[in-house]
Structures are given as structure tokens and as C-alpha cells.
Scaffold this motif. Structure first.
Motif, short mmCIF file in Angstrom:
data_model
loop_
_atom_site.label_atom_id
_atom_site.label_comp_id
_atom_site.label_asym_id
_atom_site.label_seq_id
_atom_site.Cartn_x
_atom_site.Cartn_y
_atom_site.Cartn_z
N LYS A 44 1.06 -1.10 -0.10
CA LYS A 44 -0.42 0.21 0.24
C LYS A 44 0.90 1.34 -0.09
O LYS A 44 1.81 0.95 0.90
N GLY A 75 -4.64 4.89 -0.99
CA GLY A 75 -5.93 4.64 -0.58
C GLY A 75 -6.37 3.47 -1.55
O GLY A 75 -7.14 2.43 -1.41
N ASP A 77 -5.91 0.09 0.19
CA ASP A 77 -7.18 0.33 0.99
C ASP A 77 -8.35 0.07 0.04
O ASP A 77 -9.29 -1.21 0.62
N ARG A 130 0.59 11.13 1.72
CA ARG A 130 1.13 11.63 0.71
C ARG A 130 1.44 13.28 0.30
O ARG A 130 0.55 13.89 0.39
N LYS A 170 -2.51 17.24 -2.77
CA LYS A 170 -2.81 16.83 -1.79
C LYS A 170 -2.95 18.66 -1.59
O LYS A 170 -3.61 18.76 -0.50
N LEU A 216 1.73 14.10 9.46
CA LEU A 216 2.73 12.96 8.90
C LEU A 216 2.45 12.89 7.52
O LEU A 216 1.41 13.19 7.43
N GLY A 223 7.46 9.95 7.03
CA GLY A 223 7.31 8.87 6.71
C GLY A 223 6.30 8.01 7.07
O GLY A 223 5.31 8.55 6.35
N TYR A 224 6.49 7.07 6.94
CA TYR A 224 5.11 6.19 6.99
C TYR A 224 4.74 5.56 7.73
O TYR A 224 5.81 4.61 8.54
N ASN A 225 3.27 5.70 8.41
CA ASN A 225 3.17 4.93 9.85
C ASN A 225 1.70 4.70 10.25
O ASN A 225 0.88 6.18 10.29
N LEU A 233 -9.87 8.99 0.57
CA LEU A 233 -10.60 7.66 2.58
C LEU A 233 -10.64 8.84 3.56
O LEU A 233 -11.23 8.20 4.60
N ASN A 234 -9.11 9.59 3.36
CA ASN A 234 -8.87 9.88 4.38
C ASN A 234 -9.52 11.19 5.84
O ASN A 234 -10.49 11.17 7.16
N TYR A 266 -13.05 8.76 7.20
CA TYR A 266 -12.03 7.96 8.64
C TYR A 266 -12.43 9.15 9.64
O TYR A 266 -12.48 8.56 10.32
P1 ADP Z 1 -4.24 8.58 -1.73
O1 ADP Z 1 -4.79 7.63 -1.99
O2 ADP Z 1 -4.44 9.63 -2.50
O3 ADP Z 1 -3.32 9.27 -0.97
P2 ADP Z 1 -6.17 8.82 0.26
O4 ADP Z 1 -7.32 9.33 1.24
O5 ADP Z 1 -7.15 7.73 -0.85
O6 ADP Z 1 -5.00 9.58 -0.43
O7 ADP Z 1 -6.30 7.46 0.89
C1 ADP Z 1 -4.60 8.06 1.74
C2 ADP Z 1 -4.31 6.60 2.98
O8 ADP Z 1 -2.86 6.71 2.81
C3 ADP Z 1 -5.11 6.75 4.03
O9 ADP Z 1 -5.68 5.17 3.96
C4 ADP Z 1 -4.40 7.39 4.60
O10 ADP Z 1 -4.30 6.97 6.24
C5 ADP Z 1 -3.26 6.66 4.50
N1 ADP Z 1 -1.72 7.21 4.29
C6 ADP Z 1 -1.41 8.42 3.59
N2 ADP Z 1 0.20 8.52 3.71
C7 ADP Z 1 0.66 8.26 5.39
C8 ADP Z 1 1.52 7.91 6.26
N3 ADP Z 1 2.42 9.26 5.71
N4 ADP Z 1 1.52 7.41 7.22
C9 ADP Z 1 0.27 6.39 7.14
N5 ADP Z 1 -1.36 6.13 6.32
C10 ADP Z 1 -1.46 6.72 5.37
#
Ligand code: ADP
Ligand code: GLC
Length: 532
Positions: A15, A18, A21, A300, A305, A328, A355-357, A382-383, A386
Motif C-alpha cells: 500500500k 488509498g 485500501d 502523501r 494534496k 504525518l 515517513g509512513y506510520n 478516504l481520509n 475516516y
Molecule cells: P491517496 O490514495 O490519494 O493517497 P486517500 O485519502 O484515498 O489518498 O488514501 C490515503 C491512505 O493512505 C489512507 O489510508 C491514509 O491513512 C494512508 N496514508 C497516507 N500517508 C500516510 C502515511 N504517511 N502514513 C500512514 N498512512 C498514510
């Protein structure tokens, strides 16, 4: 229905955003609705293997162009009532990354497209629907419409879903020879683009039906402003294009059961949310205060964004407003630098994690009061869903799926809003929206609580979206039937009925290029067959 999902990502295995997911959740819910679903995806080096992985007994022979072939392994893994088939081919996918972002990406995913089809054929698992996700799968419709159109998989309805039109997958034209495809694909109303191939564009001509991930985005991508240069193709196929909003996988993202946050809560009792906020502040190194609004960002750091807008307004807002920010994300080095600097300047007010967490992402959704998403474009997002599920008010730009999911708060219409919206991709518009959030928090506390509860009570589950996909699948199967001549046995006699059957495909097909054409790469396949 037997549904084949082809995707470069599927959470939790792979992943970057989104897409992973969305494909995972769509798969689970399709299986829950009684369909037989198989996801085919690459086994990147970073994908964790365990004892549930079962090797497909034979190597899969992937027929390429010029009579060449390669062999790959396939691992089948049960996944919430469905099955994932991981393509293991270390030459292309052994490294940890999903997208190499090097020119070899087009070859990696071209190989993936062909391997997926060859695996279906060789394992005798023939789908009714082939559902392709984003550019990495964009050659599948062409393969099924041309060199492999005689195979059983080619009878399936082909659905192509655009998760993000910005990434279209430019490839060198050598891909045509690599896969043994006909040179007819290399033309402007097909895959050709700027002297190379555009995998997404070609797929839009070839798919039986096209979907994208929200109704507003389906409209937007047909305009030059959001069409990334191929809005004309989408207008050409508009009759076959539909926007279906993603849902939330409540098994992963629900404040009632989330195990990644310190306390659970619901719309009638926010005491758990207060615990989450305090813990988030502690972990982020911010003062623990329950009466200061906390703004969260998980993203991201990409131009899509709109976080450069946030970077423009934060210095001023942080200098004068009583607020906190927890961010984050990773991506654009310039933005990483700007946000980290701001956190250094205002350590009491801002915390930045580059980073990614996943755990921290859950903590931010649960612990923040507001969630900032100033996207320049957002196919679904998606965020923001959520956030609403966790009682965190989204602040969003009115674009794409953000329009379709967030109801703007308006003091004249109490009890309806679920977030704060602004229109222009402009720092002043975002500043206005954040100031409005501060006003709602400080000056209208009871209204703030009701907006929070409104969002939590919304139903973002996948069930409704799955029903809409089922309809698209049925239509695709029906349309595709018309694209093939009926089996020879069914032809009753020499005269009229036979002529009718011959006419049928052209009439039933939605667009000229969505109809399979005769294979032009016979030499590749026969040579390979002879070897068998
Ligand atoms: P996109 O797919 O365009 O990045 P979305 O809102 O559809 O945007 O989905 C982003 C997904 O990626 C969410 O589940 C979000 O929590 C996750 N995500 C994005 N950046 C991070 C990060 N740095 N660490 C953890 N999860 C992240
Ligand atoms: C893309 C889009 C995002 C969408 C996701 C899942 O990454 O940028 O808006 O939510 O795909 O469909």
C-alpha cells in the motif's frame, strides 16, 4: 460472478495510499456479497509471506512477444472469503518497492498484465469480469482485445477503474514487441501518446466499462481542468463512464473496535476520544490540553494534496492562533523541509513526522479535532471519511469525492453539516476555512459537537458501492457478449440468421475500439505453443 481484480496494491500486503485500501475493501465486500473473487497482484520483496501462502503447483508460462516466454511462480493466499494470487517474479518484483519510478516500471507492469491472463488460462480459472485498477493494469484490455482475444478470459467483461488520472503510465513503444501486441495499438486513438504509449489512455479506449471513484470526479475528468490531457477520450467514452464512491472498511477503521488507538468511543460518548487526543498530544510532544483545537494531517506530500497551501498559511496562523497541528506524511522534499522547520519554530504547537506510520495515522484520525485536506483534486479520498467516522471534522476543498462525502457546516442549517468546505485552491481560501474551524470550536461549542456527531452517524460502508459495481459488471458482461460472434454450433443455417449474428457485434459494442480485433501476433503464440 467470478471476478478477477488486477491491482498493483492491496492492503495490508502492499500500500502506498488509498488504492491499496480501496481494492482490499472492495474485494472483501464483493466476497461478502457472494461473488467468487480473485485478486492478482505482484509479490514485491516487501510483501510479508507466511504459512497461509500456498504455492500453485506448476510454474506459470508467460507468453511474451517474438515467440519468447518467461516462467513465474504464483502463491495463493486466502483473503476474507476471496483469494489473492501473488505473482512471484523476482527479476521485476524482487525489490521492496511497489513502483520503481524508473523506466523499467512499464516493463514490470506489462509483464504483470500478461502473467495475470496466462495464469487464469493455465489454472483454468476463467472470470466473468476482469476488473483493472489504474495504469499499471492498462495493457490488460489491449491484450484481451487483440493477441489473446481467442482465449476464454477474453470473453469476460472488462472494467477499468481510474483511481487517479494524474498517473497514466508512459511507456516506450518497445512494449508492443515485448508483449507481442499488434502495431495497430500504436495510433493516436489508441495507446500512442507523444511517440510512446500511454497505458491509461489506451485502456480507456479498450475497456468495456470505465468507472472512477466518485461521481463528481467522473464529471471533473471530462473537463480540461481535471482531465490531464485525456479529457477528450473520457468524453468520447462518457456513455460508459460511471462514478462510484469508495466506502470505508469498518473492520479496519472504526472508533468502536480500533485496536491501534488507546480508547474506543462512539457518537454518544466521546470520553474515549478525549483519551485519544491526550495520548496523541503526549506522543507528538505537544502540551496536553483538551481546550485547544488539534488539526491533523495524514498524507502523501504530493502536489495533488494541496499541502503547499497549508505551508503558506501556517506561519501566520501558528504565530497568532491558539491551535495545535500534528502532521504525518512524506513525499516532496521541499514540503518535508518546510513543515519540519515550522515544527522547529513552534514546538509547542506543531509536530511533524516524516515517513509512513499506520498506527500514527489511526491515532491522528482518532485524536484530532479537525483533519485538513486542501486537495487540488481528489478522486475520492478516504481520509475525510475516516475522519468523520472518528468524530474528527474534515476541512476540505470542494473537489472530487470530497464534494460527495462532506456536507459543509453552515450555521443557518444546524444539524446537517459534517465538515468545513472551501472552494479555491488558494491560500486565502484555506486560511478562511481554518479560521472558520477555529470559530466553530471556540464560539459555537455545542454546534461543534453536533457536527462531530453528524459525521459519526453517516454510513460510509461499502455495501451500497458494491451494488453499483454489480450493476456495472452485469452491463459489461452483456455488452461484451455482443462483441463476440456466437459459437459456431449456434448458427442455425446458411441464410438470414447467420447474417444477423455477424452484424450483432458492431451494433452492441459501445465504442469501436472496445471490440476485440483479430490477433496480429499469431507468430508469438504459435511458436510458444509448438514448444509445448
Ligand atoms: P491517496 O490514495 O490519494 O493517497 P486517500 O485519502 O484515498 O489518498 O488514501 C490515503 C491512505 O493512505 C489512507 O489510508 C491514509 O491513512 C494512508 N496514508 C497516507 N500517508 C500516510 C502515511 N504517511 N502514513 C500512514 N498512512 C498514510
Ligand atoms: C487514489 C486517489 C484517492 C482515492 C484512492 C482510492 O489514490 O488519489 O483520492 O481515494 O485512489 O480510490
Amino acid at each position: 460472478m467470478k471476478i478477477l481484480m488486477l491491482s498493483p496494491e492491496i492492503a495490508p500486503f502492499s500500500k502506498t495510499g488509498g488504492l491499496g485500501d480501496a481494492v482490499a475493501a472492495m474485494t472483501k465486500y464483493m466476497a461478502k456479497h457472494g461473488h467468487e473473487v480473485r485478486v492478482i497482484t505482484p509479490a514485491y520483496g516487501s510483501v510479508k509471506r507466511d504459512s497461509t501462502w500456498k504455492a500453485y503447483p506448476d510454474p506459470v508460462r508467460v507468453e511474451l512477444g517474438l515467440g519468447m516466454f518467461s516462467e513465474c511462480a504464483v502463491w495463493n493466499v486466502p483473503f476474507h472469503g476471496a483469494e489473492i494470487s501473488f505473482i512471484e517474479y523476482n527479476h521485476f518484483f524482487g525489490a521492496p518497492e511497489i513502483y520503481s519510478k524508473r523506466p523499467d516500471d512499464s516493463y514490470r507492469f506489462a509483464f504483470f498484465c500478461k502473467a495475470a491472463i496466462d495464469f487464469c488460462e493455465q489454472s483454468n480459472w476463467i472470470p466473468d469480469i476482469v476488473h483493472c485498477h489504474d495504469w499499471t493494469t492498462g495493457l490488460v484490455p489491449a491484450i484481451l482485445n487483440t493477441r489473446d482475444n481467442w482465449r476464454r478470459t477474453a470473453r469476460a467483461g472488462i472494467v477499468f477503474t481510474i483511481h487517479n488520472l494524474q498517473h497514466q503510465g508512459y511507456a516506450p513503444r518497445g512494449i508492443i514487441e515485448y508483449l507481442g501486441l499488434p502495431w495497430g495499438l500504436f495510433s493516436p486513438d489508441n495507446y500512442e501518446s507523444l511517440g510512446g504509449l500511454n497505458m491509461m489512455k489506451g485502456a480507456l479506449y479498450h475497456a468495456t466499462k470505465i468507472t472512477t471513484v466518485s461521481p463528481t470526479y467522473a464529471f471533473e475528468i471530462q473537463t480540461p481542468q481535471y482531465g490531464f490531457g485525456i479529457d477528450g477520450v473520457l468524453r468520447h467514452r462518457s456513455r460508459d463512464l460511471v462514478g462510484i464512491i469508495n466506502g470505508i472498511d469498518y473492520g479496519e477503521w472504526s472508533p468502536l473496535i480500533d485496536k491501534l488507538v488507546p480508547a474506543n468511543f462512539n457518537a454518544d460518548d466521546f470520553s474515549g476520544k478525549n483519551i485519544c487526543k491526550a495520548e496523541l498530544q503526549r506522543q507528538a510532544g505537544l502540551p496536553v490540553k483538551d481546550n485547544v483545537p488539534l488539526f491533523g494531517v495524514v498524507s502523501r506530500l504530493a502536489d495533488q494534496k494541496g499541502l503547499d497551501l497549508l505551508a503558506s498559511v501556517l506561519p501566520d496562523l501558528l504565530s497568532r492562533a491558539s491551535m495545535q497541528v500534528v502532521l504525518l506524511g512524506s513525499g516532496d522534499p521541499m514540503l518535508e523541509h518546510i513543515f519540519s522547520n515550522l515544527a522547529g519554530m513552534y514546538p509547542e504547537k506543531m509536530s511533524v513526522t516524516i515517513g509512513y506510520n499506520n498506527k500514527l495515522a489511526h491515532m491522528i484520525e482518532a485524536g484530532a479535532d479537525f483533519f485538513v485536506m486542501p486537495s487540488r483534486f481528489e478522486p475520492c479520498g478516504l481520509n475525510q471519511m475516516y475522519s468523520m467516522a472518528y468524530g474528527t471534522l474534515p476541512i476540505v476543498r470542494t473537489t472530487g469525492g470530497l464534494v460527495d462525502t462532506v456536507i459543509p457546516w453552515d450555521p443557518r442549517m444546524p444539524g446537517q453539516g459534517t465538515g468545513i468546505n472551501f472552494h479555491d485552491a488558494d491560500p486565502n481560501a484555506l486560511r478562511w476555512a481554518i479560521e472558520r474551524a477555529l470559530q466553530l470550536y471556540y464560539d459555537y461549542p455545542s454546534e461543534y459537537l453536533s457536527v462531530r456527531a453528524n459525521g459519526m452517524r453517516k454510513d460510509f460502508s461499502w455495501d451500497r458501492s458494491v451494488e453499483q459495481y454489480e450493476k456495472v459488471y452485469r452491463d459489461a458482461i452483456e455488452t461484451r457478449k455482443g462483441a463476440f460472434p456466437p459459437p459456431a454450433k449456434a448458427k442455425p443455417a446458411k441464410n438470414k440468421p447467420a447474417a444477423k449474428a455477424k452484424d450483432a457485434p458492431a451494433k452492441a459494442a459501445p465504442a469501436k475500439s472496445a471490440v476485440p480485433v483479430k490477433p496480429a501476433a499469431k507468430s508469438g503464440t504459435t511458436a510458444a505453443k509448438k514448444k509445448k
